[in-house]
Motif scaffolding. Structure first.
Motif, PDB file in Angstrom:
ATOM      1  N   VAL A  74     -79.133  22.680   2.822  1.00 33.83           N
ATOM      2  CA  VAL A  74     -79.556  23.591   4.005  1.00 33.83           C
ATOM      3  C   VAL A  74     -79.558  25.247   3.754  1.00 33.83           C
ATOM      4  CG1 VAL A  74     -78.941  21.954   5.958  1.00 33.83           C
ATOM      5  CG2 VAL A  74     -77.437  23.626   4.917  1.00 33.83           C
ATOM      6  N   LEU A  75     -80.730  25.538   4.192  1.00 37.32           N
ATOM      7  CA  LEU A  75     -80.942  27.065   4.119  1.00 37.32           C
ATOM      8  C   LEU A  75     -80.883  27.677   5.651  1.00 37.32           C
ATOM      9  CD1 LEU A  75     -81.781  30.005   3.129  1.00 37.32           C
ATOM     10  CD2 LEU A  75     -84.329  28.993   3.518  1.00 37.32           C
ATOM     11  N   ILE A  76     -79.829  28.572   5.545  1.00 39.60           N
ATOM     12  CA  ILE A  76     -79.649  28.988   7.028  1.00 39.60           C
ATOM     13  C   ILE A  76     -79.993  30.411   7.185  1.00 39.60           C
ATOM     14  CG2 ILE A  76     -77.854  29.274   8.863  1.00 39.60           C
ATOM     15  CD1 ILE A  76     -76.332  26.989   7.441  1.00 39.60           C
ATOM     16  N   THR A  77     -80.880  31.052   7.880  1.00 44.53           N
ATOM     17  CA  THR A  77     -81.193  32.284   7.863  1.00 44.53           C
ATOM     18  C   THR A  77     -81.541  33.203   9.046  1.00 44.53           C
ATOM     19  OG1 THR A  77     -82.713  33.831   6.806  1.00 44.53           O
ATOM     20  CG2 THR A  77     -83.817  31.589   7.566  1.00 44.53           C
ATOM     21  N   THR A  78     -81.134  34.152   9.363  1.00 46.75           N
ATOM     22  CA  THR A  78     -81.599  34.858  10.661  1.00 46.75           C
ATOM     23  C   THR A  78     -83.137  35.104  10.410  1.00 46.75           C
ATOM     24  OG1 THR A  78     -81.086  37.033   9.534  1.00 46.75           O
ATOM     25  CG2 THR A  78     -79.553  36.139  11.119  1.00 46.75           C
ATOM     26  N   VAL A  79     -83.693  34.756  11.648  1.00 45.26           N
ATOM     27  CA  VAL A  79     -85.195  35.024  12.012  1.00 45.26           C
ATOM     28  C   VAL A  79     -85.428  36.104  12.998  1.00 45.26           C
ATOM     29  CG1 VAL A  79     -86.000  33.076  10.815  1.00 45.26           C
ATOM     30  CG2 VAL A  79     -85.352  32.977  13.211  1.00 45.26           C
ATOM     31  N   ASP A  80     -86.619  36.685  13.040  1.00 44.39           N
ATOM     32  CA  ASP A  80     -86.929  37.682  14.148  1.00 44.39           C
ATOM     33  C   ASP A  80     -86.109  38.622  14.457  1.00 44.39           C
ATOM     34  OD1 ASP A  80     -89.407  35.970  14.609  1.00 44.39           O
ATOM     35  OD2 ASP A  80     -88.481  34.653  15.678  1.00 44.39           O
ATOM     36  N   LYS A  81     -85.529  39.287  13.692  1.00 47.18           N
ATOM     37  CA  LYS A  81     -84.206  40.115  13.705  1.00 47.18           C
ATOM     38  C   LYS A  81     -84.668  41.162  14.641  1.00 47.18           C
ATOM     39  CE  LYS A  81     -80.367  42.851  11.997  1.00 47.18           C
ATOM     40  NZ  LYS A  81     -80.925  44.188  12.302  1.00 47.18           N
ATOM     41  N   ASP A  82     -85.681  42.238  14.020  1.00 48.22           N
ATOM     42  CA  ASP A  82     -85.925  43.290  15.031  1.00 48.22           C
ATOM     43  C   ASP A  82     -86.393  42.852  16.560  1.00 48.22           C
ATOM     44  OD1 ASP A  82     -85.529  44.745  12.809  1.00 48.22           O
ATOM     45  OD2 ASP A  82     -87.144  44.629  11.860  1.00 48.22           O
ATOM     46  N   ALA A  83     -87.055  41.860  16.557  1.00 48.32           N
ATOM     47  CA  ALA A  83     -87.386  41.376  17.903  1.00 48.32           C
ATOM     48  C   ALA A  83     -86.181  41.356  18.889  1.00 48.32           C
ATOM     49  CB  ALA A  83     -88.435  40.035  18.008  1.00 48.32           C
ATOM     50  N   ALA A  84     -85.082  40.831  18.266  1.00 45.49           N
ATOM     51  CA  ALA A  84     -83.923  40.567  18.928  1.00 45.49           C
ATOM     52  C   ALA A  84     -83.471  41.739  19.668  1.00 45.49           C
ATOM     53  CB  ALA A  84     -82.840  39.773  18.216  1.00 45.49           C
ATOM     54  N   HIS A  85     -83.845  42.922  19.078  1.00 49.72           N
ATOM     55  CA  HIS A  85     -83.002  44.001  19.378  1.00 49.72           C
ATOM     56  C   HIS A  85     -83.694  44.688  20.546  1.00 49.72           C
ATOM     57  CE1 HIS A  85     -80.030  45.484  16.251  1.00 49.72           C
ATOM     58  NE2 HIS A  85     -80.648  44.551  15.354  1.00 49.72           N
ATOM     59  N   ASP A  86     -84.849  44.124  20.862  1.00 49.70           N
ATOM     60  CA  ASP A  86     -85.510  44.724  22.310  1.00 49.70           C
ATOM     61  C   ASP A  86     -84.804  43.833  23.272  1.00 49.70           C
ATOM     62  OD1 ASP A  86     -87.194  45.000  24.601  1.00 49.70           O
ATOM     63  OD2 ASP A  86     -89.151  45.103  23.346  1.00 49.70           O
ATOM     64  N   VAL A  87     -83.916  44.493  23.917  1.00 51.47           N
ATOM     65  CA  VAL A  87     -83.202  43.380  25.039  1.00 51.47           C
ATOM     66  C   VAL A  87     -83.914  44.111  26.528  1.00 51.47           C
ATOM     67  CG1 VAL A  87     -81.245  43.353  23.459  1.00 51.47           C
ATOM     68  CG2 VAL A  87     -81.383  45.320  25.011  1.00 51.47           C
ATOM     69  N   GLY A  88     -84.859  44.756  26.379  1.00 47.68           N
ATOM     70  CA  GLY A  88     -85.403  45.089  27.907  1.00 47.68           C
ATOM     71  C   GLY A  88     -84.789  46.343  28.582  1.00 47.68           C
ATOM     72  N   SER A  89     -84.147  47.215  27.729  1.00 45.43           N
ATOM     73  CA  SER A  89     -83.491  48.352  28.254  1.00 45.43           C
ATOM     74  C   SER A  89     -84.235  49.758  28.308  1.00 45.43           C
ATOM     75  CB  SER A  89     -82.248  48.875  27.252  1.00 45.43           C
ATOM     76  OG  SER A  89     -82.591  49.213  26.104  1.00 45.43           O
TER      77      SER A  89
END
Length: 244
Positions: A127-142
């Motif tokens: 298995v390959l396990i990797t973070t994806v869409d990291k920068d988008a995750a930082h938009d938490v609606g603040s």
């Protein structure tokens, strides 16, 4: 991209420290198959996550391209680190049960090459396990995000989930269930976000010129509660299985 040789001295305390590392390691381990015996942590950095990838019968190694990062990692996982480009690993074909890449693919323009190399060193069923869409995750609606959002270019992110899924498929890796984890301590404050913007910390998504940086920093400085952290991001881990 930041100079990770220089970042090593203070990397952990500015990136969420132990709580974030523990959350990341626990999430990775949820996706590592029960029978896996070997795991390579790509771009392991200081080894703060690597040393927490602990499970009976699982041997974990770390690889990173930065000397300074590896010097720290070597103290945490002695005898199990190597300096290597993630596109050219010093390993034979089909030699590993699992590869993880946490907070790597969003930083590089050659994410597909990293996926291809991971596929090469994985055994069938690995298995390959990797973070994806990291920068988008930082938009938490603040309110901080409201200032930055018009300047985020996450649509072209090198770790976009669709892009990584296509690269994986091209190299014999099929999608598998993923998971999420909290980026403890990564919720930004207006003051610290302005500092990071000026220091170039957002190079993976921000393409603005100095005048734009000044305008955004002024808008951030006008927000209330300058030192109150906004909500933490919630990161996504994708998983891909190598075809038999």
């Amino acid at each position: 991209m930041l100079d990770y040789e220089a970042e090593a001295a203070h990397y952990d305390r500015t990136r969420g420290g132990v709580p974030r590392a523990e959350a990341a390691a626990a999430a990775v381990l949820r996706l590592v198959p029960p029978g896996a015996r070997t795991l390579l942590d790509l771009a392991c950095g200081t080894g703060l996550v690597t040393e927490r990838l602990v499970r009976p019968g699982l041997r974990v190694y770390g690889a990173d391209a930065a000397h300074a990062m590896l010097r720290v990692a070597a103290g945490r996982v002695p005898g199990r680190t190597v300096r290597a480009d993630a596109r050219r690993l010093p390993l034979p074909d089909a030699s590993l049960d699992a590869v993880c890449a946490v907070w790597l693919l969003h930083l590089v323009p050659f994410a597909a090459d990293v996926v291809a190399e991971a596929a090469r060193v994985l055994r069938p069923g690995g298995v390959l396990i990797t973070t994806v869409d990291k920068d988008a995750a930082h938009d938490v609606g603040s309110d901080v995000d409201a200032v930055l959002r018009p300047h985020r270019s996450t649509g072209a992110a090198s770790d976009g989930s669709g892009r990584i899924t296509r690269a994986a498929a091209a190299h014999g890796l099929d999608p598998a269930p993923g998971t999420h984890f909290s980026g403890h301590g990564q919720g930004g404050t207006p003051r610290d976000t302005a500092r990071k913007l000026r220091a170039g910390h957002f190079a993976s998504w921000f393409r603005g010129d100095p005048a734009t940086v000044d305008a955004l920093a002024a808008a951030l400085a006008a927000l209330p509660d300058q030192d109150r952290r906004r909500p933490d991001p919630r990161y996504r881990l994708a998983s891909f299985v190598k075809r038999s």
